[in-house]
Design an enzyme around this catalytic site. Structure first.
Site, PDB file in Angstrom:
ATOM      1  N   TYR A 142       6.590  -1.245  10.488  1.00 23.39           N
ATOM      2  CA  TYR A 142       7.675  -2.206  10.702  1.00 23.39           C
ATOM      3  C   TYR A 142       7.209  -3.467  11.440  1.00 23.39           C
ATOM      4  CZ  TYR A 142      10.796   1.614   9.280  1.00 23.39           C
ATOM      5  OH  TYR A 142      11.426   2.620   8.584  1.00 23.39           O
TER       6      TYR A 142
ATOM      7  N   LYS B 135       1.591  12.675   8.947  1.00 23.70           N
ATOM      8  CA  LYS B 135       1.152  12.996   7.581  1.00 23.70           C
ATOM      9  C   LYS B 135      -0.370  12.896   7.587  1.00 23.70           C
ATOM     10  CE  LYS B 135       1.880  13.965   3.291  1.00 23.70           C
ATOM     11  NZ  LYS B 135       2.167  15.352   2.914  1.00 23.70           N
TER      12      LYS B 135
ATOM     13  N   ASP C 123       6.682  16.084   5.715  1.00 25.63           N
ATOM     14  CA  ASP C 123       7.385  16.609   4.535  1.00 25.63           C
ATOM     15  C   ASP C 123       7.899  18.023   4.828  1.00 25.63           C
ATOM     16  OD1 ASP C 123       4.693  17.210   4.699  1.00 25.63           O
ATOM     17  OD2 ASP C 123       4.295  17.083   2.555  1.00 25.63           O
TER      18      ASP C 123
ATOM     19  N   ASP D 123      12.614   6.993  11.540  1.00 25.87           N
ATOM     20  CA  ASP D 123      13.758   6.354  10.892  1.00 25.87           C
ATOM     21  C   ASP D 123      14.347   7.298   9.844  1.00 25.87           C
ATOM     22  OD1 ASP D 123      15.567   4.544   9.914  1.00 25.87           O
ATOM     23  OD2 ASP D 123      14.103   3.103   9.165  1.00 25.87           O
TER      24      ASP D 123
ATOM     25  N   ASP E  32      18.066   9.943   9.965  1.00 26.72           N
ATOM     26  CA  ASP E  32      19.213   9.886   9.042  1.00 26.72           C
ATOM     27  C   ASP E  32      19.477  11.288   8.504  1.00 26.72           C
ATOM     28  OD1 ASP E  32      19.525   7.108   9.280  1.00 26.72           O
ATOM     29  OD2 ASP E  32      19.962   6.891   7.144  1.00 26.72           O
TER      30      ASP E  32
HETATM   31  P1  ATP Z   1      20.685   0.373   8.068  1.00 26.27           P
HETATM   32  O1  ATP Z   1      19.537   0.286   7.133  1.00 26.27           O
HETATM   33  O2  ATP Z   1      21.101  -0.920   8.666  1.00 26.27           O
HETATM   34  O3  ATP Z   1      20.565   1.485   9.071  1.00 26.27           O
HETATM   35  P2  ATP Z   1      22.006   1.772   5.972  1.00 26.27           P
HETATM   36  O4  ATP Z   1      21.881   0.987   4.718  1.00 26.27           O
HETATM   37  O5  ATP Z   1      21.101   2.933   6.194  1.00 26.27           O
HETATM   38  O6  ATP Z   1      21.964   0.785   7.196  1.00 26.27           O
HETATM   39  P3  ATP Z   1      24.641   2.237   6.907  1.00 26.27           P
HETATM   40  O7  ATP Z   1      25.092   0.836   7.005  1.00 26.27           O
HETATM   41  O8  ATP Z   1      24.373   2.918   8.168  1.00 26.27           O
HETATM   42  O9  ATP Z   1      23.429   2.343   5.960  1.00 26.27           O
HETATM   43  O10 ATP Z   1      25.722   3.095   6.123  1.00 26.27           O
HETATM   44  C1  ATP Z   1      25.510   3.789   4.919  1.00 26.27           C
HETATM   45  C2  ATP Z   1      26.806   4.478   4.563  1.00 26.27           C
HETATM   46  O11 ATP Z   1      27.050   5.540   5.497  1.00 26.27           O
HETATM   47  C3  ATP Z   1      28.022   3.576   4.683  1.00 26.27           C
HETATM   48  O12 ATP Z   1      28.245   2.822   3.541  1.00 26.27           O
HETATM   49  C4  ATP Z   1      29.108   4.567   4.980  1.00 26.27           C
HETATM   50  O13 ATP Z   1      29.559   5.168   3.803  1.00 26.27           O
HETATM   51  C5  ATP Z   1      28.415   5.605   5.840  1.00 26.27           C
HETATM   52  N1  ATP Z   1      28.574   5.291   7.273  1.00 26.27           N
HETATM   53  C6  ATP Z   1      27.684   4.720   8.103  1.00 26.27           C
HETATM   54  N2  ATP Z   1      28.192   4.574   9.330  1.00 26.27           N
HETATM   55  C7  ATP Z   1      29.434   5.070   9.296  1.00 26.27           C
HETATM   56  C8  ATP Z   1      30.483   5.213  10.256  1.00 26.27           C
HETATM   57  N3  ATP Z   1      30.353   4.794  11.532  1.00 26.27           N
HETATM   58  N4  ATP Z   1      31.642   5.765   9.851  1.00 26.27           N
HETATM   59  C9  ATP Z   1      31.807   6.203   8.604  1.00 26.27           C
HETATM   60  N5  ATP Z   1      30.861   6.097   7.649  1.00 26.27           N
HETATM   61  C10 ATP Z   1      29.690   5.536   7.979  1.00 26.27           C
END
Ligand code: ATP
Length: 355
Positions: free
Chosen positions: A135, A192, A225, A249, A253
């Site tokens: 990054y 990895k 993995d 990161d 998620d």
């Molecule tokens: P970033 O790369 O900036 O972390 P991202 O593209 O991984 O963002 P987010 O913006 O975090 O994704 O959100 C992805 C999806 O997850 C959203 O469109 C929504 O459906 C769900 N989501 C994320 N945060 C929330 C929240 N606080 N409440 C409900 N749903 C959420």
């Protein structure tokens, strides 16, 4: 000199502008006399005057505040995402916030998509290296747009960077307990190194060396993995996980999925002894922004984490208890099966905390 903690608030874009006011409401309900200052760094500001971070913005944050609470950055109108990079990655890199601490805790059984998993089974923390890796935006594109295009994204791993984040993980393990009060005992480093031998080799060597200084803590290793598979197969086995920027990161998620989704996850960007920054793990979520449906718990739990970092552990625990109670009573947004809006969920939690 005032003993009031000074907090910089940067809601940012999208749902950041909706969830941060809820977190602030809950902070106010604790009765702690915080001095908050709000900043408009965001896509709106960038589109209005071209400014992402005002001159000396990071120096000012570091000098004038005890902590920073931010929402999220990212807006479809800024296709390059330059403002998000300059504000969020800029803050992490330039303020040298090297440890991204992401607790993964299941508050209620109903939130976990895995069968038979209880809250006590998901209670670990991921410590993500936050200032290096892929990054750092080092690399380039050669012969862009042609059939011979070459894109290079360098993965930076310095001895200093790897060592300090691994040491942070061991120190964290030593100083923190699980939510039931039992001591943390294990640090697992994930990489990895079977495929990325140069960077992985450095992580391996440094991990072994630092682990030797903490004989009371069990040091473990898993390829990333395999870690992804094991996180889903049996999250009970994890305690403290330390890994690089990109793997951290991705796996956080995945881990957020174990605790009820992105709307539940909190994080801190820490440099011990310096002004640190706290943010929910989720992004600006443009598809759900402006609809009063975003889950504010990630932001509220992030505010609690910030209080804990500032030494106000009782107030932090009270906020966590309020969120837990809201989940039990189904006073939540629809992603968790409730019928409340973002604001109404924030009101409910704030009222509970104020009681
Ligand atoms: P970033 O790369 O900036 O972390 P991202 O593209 O991984 O963002 P987010 O913006 O975090 O994704 O959100 C992805 C999806 O997850 C959203 O469109 C929504 O459906 C769900 N989501 C994320 N945060 C929330 C929240 N606080 N409440 C409900 N749903 C959420």
């Amino acid at each position: 000199m005032s003993l009031k903690k000074r907090i910089a608030i940067i809601p940012g874009d999208g749902i950041g502008q909706e969830v941060i006011p809820q977190a602030m409401k809950v902070l106010a309900a604790t009765g702690i006399d915080l001095e908050t200052t709000q900043f408009d760094w965001s896509a709106d500001r960038y589109l209005a005057d071209g400014v992402t971070v005002p001159p000396d913005g990071f120096t000012m944050l570091d000098r004038d505040f005890d902590a920073i609470l931010i929402g999220a950055f990212g807006d479809p109108r800024v296709v390059t995402n330059i403002h998000a990079k300059e504000i969020l990655l800029g803050m992490r890199f330039q303020m040298d916030l090297y440890a991204n601490v992401r607790p993964v805790r299941l508050l209620d059984e109903s939130l976990c998509p895995l069968k038979g998993i209880q809250p006590k089974d998901v209670d670990f923390v991921v410590i993500r290296e936050n200032t290096e890796g892929v990054y750092g935006d080092v690399g380039g594109v050669f012969k862009k747009g042609t059939a011979d295009e070459v894109a290079i994204q360098e993965d930076i791993n310095t001895r200093k960077g790897v060592e300090r984040v691994i040491r942070y993980a061991f120190e964290y393990c030593e100083r923190h307990t699980k939510s039931d009060g039992t001591p943390r005992k294990r640090v697992l480093m994930s990489d990895k190194s079977n495929a990325m031998t140069h960077a992985g080799g450095l992580w391996q060597r440094v991990f072994k060396e630092i682990a030797g200084e903490y004989p009371q803590i069990k040091a473990e290793h898993m390829y990333v993995d395999a870690l992804c598979m094991q996180l889903v197969r049996d999250p009970r086995q994890f305690d403290v996980i330390v890994t690089n920027n990109m793997f951290g990161d991705i796996i956080t998620d995945l881990a957020a999925g174990l605790q009820g989704g992105l709307g539940m996850a909190a994080s801190g960007n820490i440099h011990p002894g310096k002004t640190s920054m706290f943010e929910p793990v989720h992004g600006s979520a443009p598809p759900i922004a402006g609809k009063n449906i975003a889950n504010p718990f990630g932001a509220i739990l992030t505010a609690a984490m910030m209080l804990g970092h500032l030494g106000m552990l009782e107030k932090a625990a009270k906020i966590e208890a309020a969120v837990l109670e809201a989940i039990r009573q189904k006073r939540t947004t629809q992603d968790l099966g409730g019928a409340l809006g973002t604001k109404e969920t924030g009101d409910w939690v704030a009222n509970w905390v104020a009681k």
